[in-house]
Design a protein around this motif. Structure first.
Motif, PDB file in Angstrom:
ATOM      1  N   VAL A 332       1.034  -1.148   0.265  1.00  0.00           N
ATOM      2  CA  VAL A 332      -0.540  -0.162   0.043  1.00  0.00           C
ATOM      3  C   VAL A 332       1.143   0.981  -0.064  1.00  0.00           C
ATOM      4  O   VAL A 332       2.377   1.694   0.784  1.00  0.00           O
ATOM      5  CB  VAL A 332      -0.905  -0.030   1.542  1.00  0.00           C
ATOM      6  N   TRP A 336      -1.759   6.481  -2.460  1.00  0.00           N
ATOM      7  CA  TRP A 336      -3.140   5.447  -2.576  1.00  0.00           C
ATOM      8  C   TRP A 336      -3.778   5.923  -1.357  1.00  0.00           C
ATOM      9  O   TRP A 336      -5.274   5.984  -1.727  1.00  0.00           O
ATOM     10  CB  TRP A 336      -3.021   4.000  -2.628  1.00  0.00           C
ATOM     11  N   LEU A 361      -6.122  -0.544   8.054  1.00  0.00           N
ATOM     12  CA  LEU A 361      -5.030  -0.211   7.095  1.00  0.00           C
ATOM     13  C   LEU A 361      -4.208  -0.539   8.537  1.00  0.00           C
ATOM     14  O   LEU A 361      -2.301  -1.033   8.357  1.00  0.00           O
ATOM     15  CB  LEU A 361      -4.946   0.907   6.377  1.00  0.00           C
ATOM     16  N   HIS A 366      -0.421  -1.572   7.400  1.00  0.00           N
ATOM     17  CA  HIS A 366      -0.202  -0.755   6.092  1.00  0.00           C
ATOM     18  C   HIS A 366       0.326   0.661   6.353  1.00  0.00           C
ATOM     19  O   HIS A 366       0.229   1.334   5.535  1.00  0.00           O
ATOM     20  CB  HIS A 366      -0.699  -0.701   5.334  1.00  0.00           C
TER      21      HIS A 366
END
Length: 603
Positions: A332, A336, A361, A366
């Motif tokens: 990731v 994004w 996330l 991430h």
């Protein structure tokens, strides 16, 4: 002998003649030559005599043994797979592939047929995908059949009768709904559990992006206004269940989207607060004008968490998430995440949804893609759900690392870890609870002494006065009441304490006191008497002495404080709602202390 009987029956049926007088002799010679030279790869295989295919049984046996004289295929197969592949080869070469599988087995001699049956039984766990569908069904692996896959993908498969079917307008609405990841799970479940629809029913119940089937009987004497009120009350009761579905959907769809497209926004399904009334399928929307804002705030938050949990865990050099024998390569990027922020926050309830997206996330590791300035921007927005997500998610992404920068960020949201001159900063109790959880994740398994002593003090901290902060001053509007969140703070502190000392407790025999059994990793914490203090917090007793490092207020000896601060010189901040003396309130401390002690001694 079996071949002799077969040939004899063949000769008796068609008559003995010169053309059929030698098949047994020819078959025996050919098989002997094949078996003797099977081990020698340099010897070319002898072709099957032309007269053998006249009898199906002899032809099957001949072709079966011919397969083993062919060069081995790659990748190498097990013995059971080679036996089954040899029989499939024999059926194809003898032009018997159209014969039913059970009937084809009867053409083989009894001993050879038993070998093929045993091989089929052993191939249940490791069939070859190149086998025909009839063989895959014979071994009980319908999930690998190509005809079933084409039938499902073509849309001809039906999961059975659906209750409360709606008109075509609802079907059109379902087609326009953003993917929530449950459709993919239903497809996989069909191949794995062909005859079982329970997983499909779970997906149907957890789907919160479609309108609810709303049916309320209307009596003739009921007015239209009263009927609409009944519809709203019924819809509110059903929508409460819909708003809670996101938590279950996050569990069910965990890590089912391993490779999100960096050029597209992650699809987050909306929460449908509407109902369709039969028979016309008219749409009724829930009236939320008079409802509290938190009716949809936290459901939207958990909806974002469930969507982000679909992404696979971040791959790390030390530990990878195994998928099909390979390490997950889910990546990731920062761009994004910012792209999703721009696209999500423009929608109604988008801020709470994006906050939950950040937490999801972080739980998958991430949030390390964000820079320090990005984290500062999120923390300075003043949006409480976003702050909670960043504190927990960033700590979860760096679990067990004891990162100094992240540790200082978490400490800034805990007044007890700030200097005394900054104790007048008002911090939401929910944010403090999140910071405690973040400390437990960040220092997981480290045995950090300062954090251990701080969390012990937080677990037994007294409740502040109503409407007052740590210093007795009135908080900012919306800061909340310490009495309402005291159990949450105590539980978070206990859970964080258990994470810091995760698995560091020693083993004790029935005759050994729990306070005397210490692991070598807890030798530096013996003077804190952690087990004894947790046992006291569980069973009750007198309150422990206040920690000199982490006092509960800034009042000094003899200081006269405002509102709820004691005037006896102790500096303790007392509540005007909860009457507590010198005895521990086990209703608050006991659950957390039990969890902390269990995590410390977990196997």
């Amino acid at each position: 002998e079996h071949m002799a009987r077969v040939v004899g029956g063949y000769r008796g049926l068609y008559g003995a003649g010169e053309t059929t007088s030698q098949p047994l002799f020819v078959a025996r010679n050919w098989l002997n030559h094949l078996l003797e030279n099977n081990a020698d790869s340099n010897t070319p295989p002898q072709p099957v005599p032309q007269m053998l295919p006249a009898c199906p049984s002899i032809s099957l046996v001949a072709r079966f043994f011919e397969y083993f004289s062919l060069p081995p295929l790659s990748p190498p197969m097990t013995a059971s797979q080679r036996v089954v592949s040899a029989f499939i080869f024999a059926l194809n070469e003898a032009d018997l592939e159209q014969v039913q599988w059970e009937l084809a087995l009867t053409y083989l001699p009894t001993g050879l047929g038993l070998v093929v049956e045993c091989a089929l039984l052993q191939c249940v766990s490791e069939p070859l995908s190149s086998w025909p569908d009839a063989v895959l069904r014979r071994v009980g692996r319908e999930d690998l059949c190509r005809s079933s896959a084409l039938k499902y993908v073509g849309g001809t498969h039906s999961f059975g009768p659906m209750q409360n079917k709606l008109p075509s307008t609802a079907s059109k609405e379902a087609a326009d709904v953003v993917s929530d990841g449950l459709s993919e799970i239903e497809k996989i479940s069909y191949f794995r559990f062909t005859e079982d629809d329970r997983l499909h029913e779970v997906c149907r119940m957890l789907r919160s992006s479609q309108s609810i089937y709303l049916k309320v009987e209307k009596a003739p004497e009921v007015s239209e206004l009263d009927h609409r009120h009944k519809l709203q009350m019924r819809l509110l009761a059903l929508c409460r269940r819909t708003l809670a579905n996101s938590v279950g959907r996050g569990m069910l769809s965990l890590a089912t989207c391993l490779e999100p497209l960096m050029a597209e926004v992650l699809p987050i399904p909306p929460l449908a607060l509407t109902g369709r009334v039969p028979p016309a399928g008219s749409l009724v929307t829930l009236d939320t004008s008079s409802a509290h804002a938190e009716l949809t705030l936290w459901p939207e938050y958990h909806n974002g968490v469930a969507a982000a949990l679909r992404i696979g865990p971040a791959a790390s050099p030390s530990s990878g998430w195994q998928v099909g024998g390979e390490r997950s390569r889910t990546r990731v990027t920062r761009n994004w995440v910012i792209y999703n922020k721009t696209a999500t926050q423009s929608k109604p309830g988008g801020e709470a949804t994006h906050a939950g997206f950040l937490l999801g996330l972080g739980l998958q590791g991430h949030l390390t893609a964000l820079s320090v300035t990005d984290i500062c921007d999120y923390l300075t927005q003043g949006h409480e759900p976003t702050t909670i997500s960043i504190l927990i998610g960033a700590a979860a992404s760096k679990i067990g690392s004891a990162d100094p920068l992240m540790s200082r960020t978490l400490c800034l949201h805990l007044p007890a870890l700030l200097p005394a001159q900054h104790w007048d900063i008002e911090i939401s109790p929910l944010v403090q609870t999140s910071a405690l959880i973040g400390l437990g994740l960040l220092h997981c398994g480290s045995g950090h002494r300062l954090m251990t002593e701080f969390l012990l003090a937080e677990l037994s901290r007294t409740v502040p006065s109503v409407g007052t902060g740590t210093t007795g001053h009135h908080p900012a509007p919306g800061a909340g009441d310490g009495c309402d969140t005291r159990e949450a703070v105590a539980l978070a502190a206990a859970w964080a304490l258990g994470m810091v000392l995760l698995g560091k407790g020693g083993t004790s025999s029935p005759d050994t006191d729990i306070g005397t059994a210490h692991h070598s990793s807890m030798q530096g914490l013996v003077d804190l008497r952690i087990e004894d203090r947790l046992e006291t917090l569980m069973n009750g007793g007198r309150k422990p002495a206040e920690s000199s490092l982490f006092p509960s207020s800034s009042g000094g000896a003899g200081g006269q404080q405002a509102g709820g601060v004691a005037a006896d010189g102790s500096g303790a901040c007392r509540s005007s709602r909860v009457l507590e003396g010198d005895v521990i309130n086990t209703d608050v401390t006991s659950p957390g202390a039990a969890i902390a002690l269990g995590l410390i001694y977990i196997g």
